[in-house]
Design a protein around this motif. Structure first.
Motif: not given
Length: 260
Positions: A1-2, A146-158, A205-215
């Motif tokens: 979550m961070t 996802s708050p983590v993914l939202k934060a990552s998007v803003a960071r990656r733009e910078e 085990d807490h991936d925000e993006a990928i469905k476990r069944e596909n892994t």
């Protein structure tokens, strides 16, 4: 979550720009030994491997590269595709005279690694694929919340604006990559079953993006593939628990038999 801070790469006198298919791919090399190539996730850059490079470079020749149009690398007018970026990896290997290498890929980088395993198995010794998906339907429907993914998007733009040779083109690059991710990859079960390169399919085990069944699907289809679910981390495992990530990568590189 961070989302811990993006690390920095160690200093090296072996970095530069490789002319590949009319664009310039930025790369850096560290250490000595068997070749290992690290491939970053979409809209990020090689700095994200800053916690891994110092550890891996004690034992291996580690190469990082910024994918086309991302980080410090340039792009041309061709639409982004995983096949095109896999060709860039092969082009960089040719430029650096690396005949075969292990690939450690994260997210888009893991997908690129799978394309290399399918299209160019003779150039690959083994593949550690973290956070990949086999088709767009494997991305979670609520990924944008996802708050983590939202934060990552803003960071990656910078970071794009700080590193890119075209700092004003982030929106265009982002739109193209999102279009690519919405329509690709499209690995069939038959293609995955044809992979002979020793492979680990890895995720948090807490991936925000990928469905476990596909892994699980990918690990089941690729012959003799290993499946690893790292505890207590998400899609950003390498930042969140670098010691765990480094230990897993080292175990893979040391103990999984390479393709001859």
């Amino acid at each position: 979550m961070t989302l811990p801070p993006t690390p920095v790469l160690p200093n090296t006198d072996r970095s530069g720009y490789a002319p590949i298919s009319g664009i310039k791919i930025w790369y850096a090399m560290f250490g000595r030994g068997e070749p290992v190539i690290l491939l970053h996730g979409g809209l990020s850059n090689s700095n994200y491997w800053g916690n891994q490079v110092p550890v891996l470079a004690k034992y291996y020749q580690v190469t990082v590269m910024d994918s086309r149009g991302q980080g410090r690398s340039s792009r041309d007018g061709q639409p982004f595709s995983y096949e095109l970026m896999a060709a860039d990896v092969i082009g960089l290997m040719d430029y650096l005279k690396i005949q075969k290498a292990a690939i450690v890929g994260w997210s888009d980088g893991a997908i690129i690694g799978l394309v290399v395993a399918i299209r160019h198995p003779e150039r690959l010794t083994k593949l550690f694929a973290f956070g990949a998906n086999s088709d767009p339907s494997a991305v979670k429907d609520d990924v944008g919340e996802s708050p983590v993914l939202k934060a990552s998007v803003a960071r990656r733009e910078e970071e794009y604006q700080q590193l890119s040779p075209t700092p004003d083109q982030y929106q265009s690059v982002r739109d193209q990559i999102r279009k690519m991710q919405a329509t690709q990859p499209n690995f069939t079960a038959e293609q995955l079953r044809a992979i002979k390169v020793p492979t680990w399919i890895v995720d948090g085990d807490h991936d925000e993006a990928i469905k476990r069944e596909n892994t699980l699907f990918m690990a089941d289809q690729i012959p003799a593939a290993g499946l690893l679910l790292q505890p207590g981390v998400s899609h950003f495992s390498f930042l969140q628990d670098p010691e765990q990530a480094n230990n897993d990568i080292l175990h893979f590189l040391r103990h999984v038999k390479a393709q001859p």
